[in-house]
Design an enzyme around this catalytic site. Structure first.
Site, PDB file in Angstrom:
ATOM      1  N   HIS A  14       0.927  -1.230  -0.105  1.00 38.49           N
ATOM      2  CA  HIS A  14       0.008  -0.156   0.013  1.00 38.49           C
ATOM      3  C   HIS A  14       0.913   1.138  -0.005  1.00 38.49           C
ATOM      4  O   HIS A  14       0.411   2.227  -0.516  1.00 38.49           O
ATOM      5  CB  HIS A  14      -0.889  -0.072   1.212  1.00 38.49           C
ATOM      6  N   ARG A  43     -10.566   3.242  -3.326  1.00 40.67           N
ATOM      7  CA  ARG A  43     -10.321   2.565  -2.146  1.00 40.67           C
ATOM      8  C   ARG A  43     -11.076   3.133  -0.889  1.00 40.67           C
ATOM      9  O   ARG A  43     -10.311   4.005  -0.221  1.00 40.67           O
ATOM     10  CB  ARG A  43      -9.125   2.485  -2.099  1.00 40.67           C
ATOM     11  N   ARG A  55     -15.435   0.915  -4.126  1.00 37.74           N
ATOM     12  CA  ARG A  55     -15.182  -0.399  -3.400  1.00 37.74           C
ATOM     13  C   ARG A  55     -15.542  -0.527  -1.845  1.00 37.74           C
ATOM     14  O   ARG A  55     -15.099   0.422  -1.203  1.00 37.74           O
ATOM     15  CB  ARG A  55     -13.735  -0.905  -3.743  1.00 37.74           C
ATOM     16  N   GLU A  93      -9.504 -10.763  -7.696  1.00 36.00           N
ATOM     17  CA  GLU A  93      -8.145 -10.751  -6.891  1.00 36.00           C
ATOM     18  C   GLU A  93      -7.710 -12.234  -6.210  1.00 36.00           C
ATOM     19  O   GLU A  93      -6.746 -12.166  -5.780  1.00 36.00           O
ATOM     20  CB  GLU A  93      -7.715  -9.503  -6.352  1.00 36.00           C
ATOM     21  N   ASN A 139      -2.874  -6.857  -7.996  1.00 38.11           N
ATOM     22  CA  ASN A 139      -1.964  -6.857  -7.044  1.00 38.11           C
ATOM     23  C   ASN A 139      -2.120  -8.153  -6.173  1.00 38.11           C
ATOM     24  O   ASN A 139      -1.109  -8.909  -5.718  1.00 38.11           O
ATOM     25  CB  ASN A 139      -2.147  -5.533  -6.207  1.00 38.11           C
ATOM     26  N   ASP A 140      -3.164  -8.293  -5.695  1.00 33.88           N
ATOM     27  CA  ASP A 140      -3.601  -9.611  -4.805  1.00 33.88           C
ATOM     28  C   ASP A 140      -3.678 -10.613  -5.567  1.00 33.88           C
ATOM     29  O   ASP A 140      -3.333 -11.972  -5.098  1.00 33.88           O
ATOM     30  CB  ASP A 140      -5.060  -9.223  -3.974  1.00 33.88           C
ATOM     31  N   ARG A 164       2.774  -9.466  -0.598  1.00 28.14           N
ATOM     32  CA  ARG A 164       2.987  -8.207  -1.620  1.00 28.14           C
ATOM     33  C   ARG A 164       4.000  -7.005  -0.813  1.00 28.14           C
ATOM     34  O   ARG A 164       4.420  -6.174  -1.305  1.00 28.14           O
ATOM     35  CB  ARG A 164       1.824  -7.731  -2.149  1.00 28.14           C
ATOM     36  N   CYS A 185      -7.724  -2.936 -12.217  1.00 31.23           N
ATOM     37  CA  CYS A 185      -7.432  -1.954 -11.580  1.00 31.23           C
ATOM     38  C   CYS A 185      -6.212  -2.040 -10.660  1.00 31.23           C
ATOM     39  O   CYS A 185      -5.977  -1.190  -9.815  1.00 31.23           O
ATOM     40  CB  CYS A 185      -8.511  -1.441 -10.881  1.00 31.23           C
TER      41      CYS A 185
HETATM   42  C1  PEP Z   1      -5.606  -5.282  -6.239  1.00 27.94           C
HETATM   43  O1  PEP Z   1      -5.379  -6.217  -5.190  1.00 27.94           O
HETATM   44  O2  PEP Z   1      -4.997  -5.186  -7.311  1.00 27.94           O
HETATM   45  C2  PEP Z   1      -6.204  -3.865  -5.814  1.00 27.94           C
HETATM   46  C3  PEP Z   1      -6.460  -3.169  -6.824  1.00 27.94           C
HETATM   47  O3  PEP Z   1      -6.528  -3.727  -4.876  1.00 27.94           O
HETATM   48  P1  PEP Z   1      -5.734  -3.299  -3.479  1.00 27.94           P
HETATM   49  O4  PEP Z   1      -4.427  -3.169  -4.020  1.00 27.94           O
HETATM   50  O5  PEP Z   1      -6.399  -2.154  -2.733  1.00 27.94           O
HETATM   51  O6  PEP Z   1      -5.714  -4.532  -2.318  1.00 27.94           O
HETATM   52 MG    MG Z   2      -6.701  -6.047  -3.588  1.00 32.43          MG
END
Ligand code: PEP
Ligand code: MG
Length: 604
Positions: free
Chosen positions: A212, A319, A355, A454, A477-478, A488, A525
């Site tokens: 993050h 977010r 979200r 995700e 990302n997830d 991550r 995203c």
């Molecule tokens: C993701 O997981 O790709 C995502 C966009 O959500 P976050 O990064 O907030 O977990």
């Molecule tokens: Mg995510």
């Protein structure tokens, strides 16, 4: 570029010494300035200092004082809780009693004092060493209950650490001069405070491309390097530092000639950044006329201006967890409405996809929450947390629904892993809609509901889930974290973050097919959407909506405008047949270089 430097990874705090560190550059830009090391009493910034013989007694007294202060703080909290007759308060009382007992624990107290005396160590380091021993001991015990108690010890040690540092954590708001912030890690609470602060850039020991901290750095357009491992040990407040957010290079105490080189590089970067503005008002359209929508990822309200300036055609990911930070208690329904309505109005006539709360994982409200779960990324986060607290969830849903009366809004659920979970979330949403109708409160009856894809299980049953929702948004990302089994935030496995891994490409293809076959809209995203070489593959796979931070938009638009859909399709088909991430990357990079050259890197 950095010739003539003494390349060393020394952890000594010698002001004169030039130190070159390499981490993961997560937000572009070059900053030259003075460091401000965030002094957290917490375990993360405890450094080893050898103390002189005559200072030993003092150090022991300092440690005992910190224990005393911790005890009296706990007593105060206990008294306050005793006043509350609620059962929850009683539950907490026993935890506090346990923490107070731990403050007298023989191993914790005796061993720390012994290390101070025999090892001539500062109290923080001695305590950190003892904590590690205790944790090792607990990890060997075959008893789940006792294993869990290890996190209680961590909490109590953290409290003692804070008291050793003078009793307070220093925060972003305490930084008086424009500075480069250095910290072991930063919580979302910290990063959310960076807007209009004196933070020029930040550097952290831990973190990787999609933690993050990285996402916030990009969102706020603050050059940053994460995963530096030893940055808190290598820099002291006041050191002169050069940060290159692109290459991940950090130079501590650089010579005048190196500063000169970087001043020039900084100017060139600014010029390049400015040149990209040319794409702001041009459509993201391929050379053969396929139009792509570039949407914005948004964390805090202050980003809207920049997202609009960079040409965002809506918000693909809001977010909402950032609404829950830096405040006492949870946001009220009216606060939710006001926050979303503000964004909806600013983005009108475009759509804002909100979200629902995605707290947990590496996005925790309070640093002490992290230790509450052994595997936070696999724990009670996102939709799981919302479903476990339906009353809290309903407040947010009411807020989103009511904001939909003011413009185009979509609702998106994070971390859906199966169909039952989705149905539960949807049925709570229906309950909320019924309540609002009864109360005659306006909302968009046709509001679209979608989910993040995700979690690998969701991706694999995308064909089933697609029948239940209006849209998907792929959270790469997830998806990468869970599919490739790489934390991550963990810099030690950051090298395994491979968006071009054939497994990832196949999963994405599966989701694309499911969305197309079921005629629902699809976007991406995650951070991959904002990288031109990854966006090229999405383009070729047929995606029409990509959501990203403001700082990525123009680069991606430029890529889209340089290729034809036909070429992108051909490239995507080809990479699906390749065997390794490396093969895919070199193929994509070589094809992309035929379309255009990156002017900045070309002159770097
Ligand atoms: C993701 O997981 O790709 C995502 C966009 O959500 P976050 O990064 O907030 O977990
Ligand atoms: Mg995510």
């Amino acid at each position: 570029m950095i010739e003539g430097l003494t390349k060393t990874m020394s952890s000594k705090k010698n002001k004169k010494e030039v130190v070159l560190l390499r981490g993961i550059g997560v937000s572009s830009g070059i900053v030259i300035g003075r460091a401000h090391v965030l002094s957290r009493g917490g375990k993360e910034v405890a450094n080893l200092c050898h103390i002189r013989d005559e200072a030993v007694d003092n150090e022991v007294v300092r440690f005992k004082d910190a224990l005393k202060a911790s005890r009296s703080q706990l007593l105060k909290i206990k008294k306050k809780l005793q006043k509350e007759s609620v059962s929850k308060g009683k539950e907490h009382l026993s935890i506090i009693d346990a923490h107070m007992l731990m403050l007298k624990d023989q191993m914790l107290v005796h061993d720390t004092i012994s290390l101070i005396k025999k090892g001539r160590m500062n109290a923080e380091w001695a305590l950190k060493t003892v904590l590690k021993d205790i944790k090792d001991l607990f990890s060997k015990v075959d008893d789940e209950y006792l294993k869990e108690r290890s996190s209680d010890i961590e909490h109590i040690v953290e409290r003692v650490m804070v008291n050793l540092s003078g009793g307070h954590d220093s925060g972003i708001g305490d930084i008086k001069e424009p500075s480069i912030v250095v910290a072991h890690d930063l919580s979302p609470t910290d990063t959310a405070q960076m807007v209009k602060s004196n933070v020029l850039s930040f550097l952290t020991d831990i973190g990787a491309k999609t933690s993050h901290t990285a996402i916030m750095a990009k969102a706020l357009e603050i050059p940053a390097v994460v995963g530096l491992e030893v940055v808190t040990e290598s820099i002291v407040t006041g050191d002169m530092v050069i940060v290159d957010g692109m290459t991940g290079a950090v130079i501590v105490n650089p010579s005048e000639s190196v500063i000169d080189v970087y001043e020039k590089r900084k100017k060139r970067y600014r010029k390049y950044d400015k040149a990209l503005l040319h794409y702001r008002d041009l459509p993201a359209e391929t050379t053969d006329g396929r139009r792509i929508k570039i949407l914005g990822n948004m964390e805090i309200a202050e980003e809207i201006g920049s997202l609009r300036d960079h040409g965002a055609e809506g918000i693909g990911l809001y977010r909402s967890e950032f609404l829950y930070l830096n405040r006492n208690g949870y946001p009220t329904e009216e606060e939710h409405v006001a926050a979303y309505r503000h964004v909806v109005k600013k983005m009108a006539p475009n759509t804002v996809t909100v979200r629902t709360l995605d707290i947990g994982g590496d996005k925790f409200l309070d640093p002490s929450d992290v230790a509450d779960e052994t595997n936070p990324a696999l724990g009670l986060r996102a939709i799981r947390l919302s479903l476990s607290q339906p009353e809290l969830f309903k407040v947010q849903l009411r807020g989103i629904l009511r904001a939909s009366a003011y413009g185009k809004v979509k609702i998106m659920f994070p971390m859906i892993s199966g169909v039952d979970e989705l149905r539960k979330a949807k049925s709570i949403l229906e309950e909320v809609k019924a309540e609002l109708r009864k109360e005659r409160k306006k909302f968009d009856e046709d509001i679209e509901v979608g989910i993040m894809i995700e979690v690998p299980s969701a991706a694999l049953i995308a064909d089933i889930l697609a029948k239940e929702v209006d849209f998907f948004s792929i959270g790469t990302n997830d998806l990468l974290q869970y599919s490739l089994a790489i934390d991550r935030v963990n810099e030690h496995v950051a090298y395994l973050y491979e968006p071009f891994h054939p497994a990832i490409l196949r999963i994405i293809k599966h989701v694309v097919d499911a969305a197309r076959d079921n005629n629902i809209s699809l976007s991406v995203c995650g951070e991959m959407a904002g990288e031109p070489e990854h966006a090229l593959i999405f383009l070729g796979l047929g995606l029409e909506r990509l959501s990203m931070s403001a700082s990525s938009m123009l680069k991606v638009k430029r890529m889209v405008r340089s290729v034809s859909y036909g070429e992108a399709k051909e490239i995507s088909e080809k990479v699906l047949g390749l065997e390794s991430a490396r093969d895919v990357e070199s193929y994509v990079v070589s094809r992309l270089s035929a379309f255009y050259t990156d002017e900045f890197e070309a002159h770097a």
